[in-house]
Design a protein around this motif. Structure first.
Motif, PDB file in Angstrom:
ATOM      1  N   SER B 352      53.305 -27.506  -6.437  1.00 29.79           N
ATOM      2  CA  SER B 352      52.057 -27.166  -5.773  1.00 29.79           C
ATOM      3  C   SER B 352      51.005 -27.834  -6.329  1.00 29.79           C
ATOM      4  N   LEU B 353      50.952 -27.951  -7.679  1.00 27.93           N
ATOM      5  CA  LEU B 353      49.522 -28.327  -8.453  1.00 27.93           C
ATOM      6  C   LEU B 353      49.605 -29.968  -8.318  1.00 27.93           C
ATOM      7  N   ASP B 355      51.080 -31.490  -5.791  1.00 30.72           N
ATOM      8  CA  ASP B 355      50.736 -31.713  -4.241  1.00 30.72           C
ATOM      9  C   ASP B 355      49.319 -31.573  -4.137  1.00 30.72           C
ATOM     10  N   GLY B 356      48.541 -30.535  -4.733  1.00 30.13           N
ATOM     11  CA  GLY B 356      47.258 -30.336  -4.638  1.00 30.13           C
ATOM     12  C   GLY B 356      46.365 -31.658  -5.062  1.00 30.13           C
ATOM     13  N   ALA B 357      46.764 -32.293  -6.421  1.00 31.61           N
ATOM     14  CA  ALA B 357      46.015 -33.345  -6.856  1.00 31.61           C
ATOM     15  C   ALA B 357      46.181 -34.538  -5.644  1.00 31.61           C
ATOM     16  N   TYR B 358      47.428 -34.792  -5.498  1.00 35.90           N
ATOM     17  CA  TYR B 358      47.714 -35.991  -4.579  1.00 35.90           C
ATOM     18  C   TYR B 358      47.044 -35.788  -3.143  1.00 35.90           C
ATOM     19  N   ALA B 359      46.924 -34.608  -2.473  1.00 34.45           N
ATOM     20  CA  ALA B 359      46.384 -34.242  -1.498  1.00 34.45           C
ATOM     21  C   ALA B 359      44.764 -34.464  -1.531  1.00 34.45           C
ATOM     22  N   ALA B 367      46.159 -37.931 -11.400  1.00 37.26           N
ATOM     23  CA  ALA B 367      46.844 -36.593 -11.450  1.00 37.26           C
ATOM     24  C   ALA B 367      47.726 -36.261 -12.901  1.00 37.26           C
ATOM     25  N   GLN B 370      44.328 -35.567 -15.474  1.00 39.27           N
ATOM     26  CA  GLN B 370      43.497 -34.680 -15.261  1.00 39.27           C
ATOM     27  C   GLN B 370      44.022 -33.224 -14.732  1.00 39.27           C
ATOM     28  N   VAL B 371      45.360 -33.246 -14.138  1.00 41.66           N
ATOM     29  CA  VAL B 371      45.766 -31.918 -13.696  1.00 41.66           C
ATOM     30  C   VAL B 371      47.331 -31.532 -14.348  1.00 41.66           C
ATOM     31  N   PRO B 374      46.998 -31.435 -18.545  1.00 42.29           N
ATOM     32  CA  PRO B 374      46.315 -30.288 -18.638  1.00 42.29           C
ATOM     33  C   PRO B 374      46.782 -28.735 -18.450  1.00 42.29           C
ATOM     34  N   ALA B 375      47.895 -28.820 -17.382  1.00 41.64           N
ATOM     35  CA  ALA B 375      48.519 -27.573 -17.144  1.00 41.64           C
ATOM     36  C   ALA B 375      49.400 -27.474 -17.984  1.00 41.64           C
ATOM     37  N   LYS B 469      51.345 -17.706 -17.682  1.00 47.95           N
ATOM     38  CA  LYS B 469      50.401 -18.132 -16.323  1.00 47.95           C
ATOM     39  C   LYS B 469      51.102 -18.457 -15.195  1.00 47.95           C
ATOM     40  N   TYR B 470      52.339 -18.862 -15.218  1.00 46.07           N
ATOM     41  CA  TYR B 470      52.866 -19.745 -14.104  1.00 46.07           C
ATOM     42  C   TYR B 470      54.040 -18.563 -13.429  1.00 46.07           C
TER      43      TYR B 470
END
Lengths: 272, 471
Positions: B352-353, B355-359, B367, B370-371, B374-375, B469-470
């Motif tokens: 989902s992360l 997807d969020g970045a690509y969207a 992606a 930066q996403v 870091p995650a 966290k996840y």
């Protein structure tokens, strides 16, 4: 299948049931394959600007897959192939000339589960404007962040803690954060893939209010499992079944006098 | 006759007794239980098999305990009895000599070819054989008797209302607990031996002389300043991580985000083959290929500096074995650790992360940078820390490619040595563990243990925070 409605609409370029609305996106003969398996069969659909279009249908009917065609998110899935024409401002978004990265800045997306980035609230919103170079300097960015959060109805709740992690918010707040994040890049279309399915009824009601508010500026397409939600928030509704578009029309018409037997069975709860 | 019994294959016999008696126990319990499952109007608490296993447990435990006691103390007990019977003359022997003598006796008792024909020795040996035979006999009889006793006691417990299932379940729990306890006991034992031997060392050499001293010459001069060794270990691990961290991380990013599943299916196993290569092989690769290459580059740099008038003499040491060569090869060795572990954590970042970045219209590298990374950062840091502790503990490559000289030199082309190499050097060819020289190896081992333990603890904590966290 009663596909004539969608097809004829695509040919004439106006919405038969709402001739005054302008068409934002126009899909013709969309087929989607996952490897050998076909998920979407020959779907043609017109999407009106500044209104909410709901995609409904039983699980696995292809409505999410169809939604993901509209900003080419299916590109990120290995083995997925999209055929057909999706016109937006006179250009086919599937043509090689279109950069999916730019397309996605114009067609934003909100997902089923809130997926804030592991960054602060501020950085979550600033992420999009930053990668697309939309802000000149810090003040400009602050303004974008505030405006986006205001439009998503989240500003009052988070204005004092913009530096907190986005993941520290509640589920409903996280989803509004994701909507604000999508708004921040000034899209024209916002796709929402079951945005309330992970939320409680109160948070859902807030998101629905927000959607109703946002449709004044944006073209919104929402996939939902809840027929009540479709009836509440949308102006047009499309019913999908087994990968085909069965019926599309004015939401009131779909829910009061569906033309197709399968639509009627679905909305009266006989299957799905 | 008794001394014949001294040759019994006790391990086999005890095992056979255990299996036989346990089977009998199981059958006995089951048969008894079947009687009341068909008679009576009371519904039995447990299935017949549970009753069977209950009796089996009770007949097995005594054999196992006695067998364990025999393995641990059988030989010692026999020797103690023999020693108490030895004639007066033996009291002139030192404890060490006595042990050696008894070793010879024990060997002769097992293999009659070793009998010397000397009268006293042969008498003692024969007596020892008799004692062994008696001990074996007593052990076997005791095992069988106690087992049968256990079987009877257990069988008498059985009744329709008896909660055999619960007893069996707790028996299984105890068994599993003991297995876990073995691992813990071993660790505690190792740590304890390290600590006690180190304390003996530090009673002769002050702690601060050891930790802060800059002269290490344990072999000949009894100089125990371990700082050059710490420094060497740090230098080589540093070079190794300079190679392994970027290459491993980028490989992991390629594998998890860019590679198609076909490419991944080839590259990942090949990378993991790197982890399977014995370190000796890396060692001679370092010695034969990398070290000469490092040396010739260093010599070339020296020449150039002199030619351009930037230096008067050689600047770099350009030794045939060098810290840099060992570091490079060690870096290559730990690449698969970094890449494999990082690949796992990057793939564990929720879709989902991505997807969020690509969207949002992020490009792939945006992606990732930066996403996604870091995650996954806590997991990546943990992977790097594990790789560091692996590099610190590595020995073979350093022995072969870095030389043996204990010195503090920031010149990467000079040779130096590490903690692990010195431990090997100190302990090879030594049999007595009472001089400061050999004891210093334990002190070095303790330092190594503490450092790697700290790294692992930090790594585990970081990973734990990441998981919360996840999920």
């Amino acid at each position: 299948m009663d596909g004539t409605l969608g097809n004829s609409a695509a040919e004439t370029g106006v919405l038969p049931d709402a001739p005054n609305a302008s068409v934002r996106m126009s899909c013709r003969n969309i087929n989607v394959f996952y490897g050998e398996k076909q998920a979407i069969f020959d779907v043609s659909l017109q999407i009106a600007d500044r209104s909410v279009t709901a995609l409904i249908g039983p699980s696995g009917c292809g409505k999410s897959t169809f939604l993901r065609c509209l900003n080419r998110m299916n590109d990120t899935i290995e083995g997925c192939r999209v055929e057909g024409e999706i016109m937006m401002e006179g250009k086919d978004i599937n043509s090689p000339a279109i950069d999916p990265v730019l397309l996605r800045s114009r067609v934003g997306m909100v997902f089923q589960k809130p997926n804030p980035f592991p960054k602060s609230i501020y950085e979550n919103i600033a992420y999009g404007p930053r990668i697309h170079g939309l802000a000149q300097g810090r003040e400009d960015m602050d303004e974008i962040v505030e405006k986006s959060l205001r439009r998503a109805g989240l500003w009052e709740e988070v204005k004092d803690r913009l530096n907190l992690a986005g993941t520290s918010l509640s589920g409903g707040q996280q989803q509004r954060l994701c909507i604000a994040r999508a708004i921040a890049v000034r899209p024209e279309v916002i796709l929402m893939d079951e945005p309330c399915s992970a939320l409680d009824p109160i948070a859902t009601a807030r998101i629905e209010e927000l959607i109703d508010d946002l449709r004044k500026r944006y073209c919104i397409i929402i996939v939902t499992h809840s027929m009540q939600q479709a009836a509440r928030v949308s102006q047009r509704t499309a019913f999908f079944h087994l990968g085909s578009l069965v019926e599309v029309g004015d939401t009131d018409q779909i829910f009061t006098s569906p033309r197709d037997r399968r639509t009627e069975d679905y909305i009266t709860g006989r299957f799905g | 006759m008794l001394s014949e019994l001294g040759h019994l294959p006790m391990d086999f016999l005890l095992l056979a007794a255990a299996v036989t008696l346990a089977s009998f126990g199981f059958i006995a319990g089951r048969l008894r239980a079947e009687q009341f499952s068909f008679s009576g109007d009371i519904h039995p608490n447990s299935r017949p098999n549970a009753h069977g296993y209950f009796v089996l447990m009770w007949s097995l435990v005594p054999v196992v305990l006695i067998g364990l006691g025999y393995v641990l103390f059988g030989e010692g007990a026999s020797r103690a009895i023999l020693r108490s019977e030895l004639p007066e003359g033996f009291s002139i022997l030192t404890p060490g000599e006595l042990t050696t003598y008894l070793d010879t006796v024990a060997r002769a008792a097992r293999m009659p070819d070793f009998l010397s024909g000397e009268r006293v020795f042969d008498t003692v040996t024969e007596r020892y054989g008799e004692i062994r035979g008696t001990v074996n006999m007593v052990t076997l009889l005791a095992a069988c008797a106690l087992s049968v006793a256990g079987m009877f006691v257990a069988r008498r417990c059985l009744s329709p209302g008896f909660r055999a299932r619960q007893h069996v379940e707790s028996g299984i729990e105890w068994f599993l607990f003991l297995c876990a306890a073995v691992a813990i006991a071993t660790t505690v034992g190792i740590v304890a031996s390290l600590v006690f031997e180190s304390l003996r060392f530090f009673s002769e050499v002050p702690v601060w002389d050891f930790v802060l001293g800059t002269r290490w010459n344990a072999q000949t001069n009894a100089e125990f300043g371990a700082l050059p060794l710490f420094f060497g270990t740090f230098m080589i691990s540093f070079f190794a991580m300079m190679i392994a961290a970027p290459v491993g991380l980028y490989a992991a990013i390629y594998l998890s985000e860019y590679a198609s599943s076909q490419v991944r299916a080839i590259i990942k196993p090949v990378l993991e083959v790197l982890a399977g290569i014995p370190t000796v092989v890396y060692g001679f690769f370092a010695l034969l290929v990398i070290a000469p290459a490092v040396r010739s580059v260093a010599l070339w740099i020296n020449q150039m500096l002199i030619a351009w008038g930037l230096a008067d003499g050689a600047v770099l040491a350009a030794q045939p074995t060098s810290a840099l060569a060992a570091g490079i090869v060690m870096g290559i060795m730990v690449i698969p650790f970094v890449s494999s572990l990082s690949d796992d954590v990057i793939r564990a970042v929720p879709q989902s992360l991505r997807d969020g970045a690509y969207a949002m219209g992020a490009t792939k590298s945006e992606a990732v940078r930066q996403v996604i990374v870091p995650a996954a950062l806590p997991g990546i840091i943990a992977a790097l820390l594990l790789a560091v502790s692996r590099a610190i503990g590595e020995t073979m490559i350093v022995v072969m490619a870095a030389g043996q000289r204990a010195q503090i030199s920031t010149d990467p082309t000079s040779d130096l040595t590490t903690i692990t190499v010195q431990i090997v050097a100190l302990l090879t060819g030594e049999s007595e563990f009472d001089s400061p020289k050999t004891l210093s190896a334990f002190a070095l081992g303790l330092v190594l243990f503490i450092v790697t333990l700290l790294f692992n603890l930090v790594a585990i904590n970081v990973v734990k925070r990441f998981r919360e966290k996840y999920e």
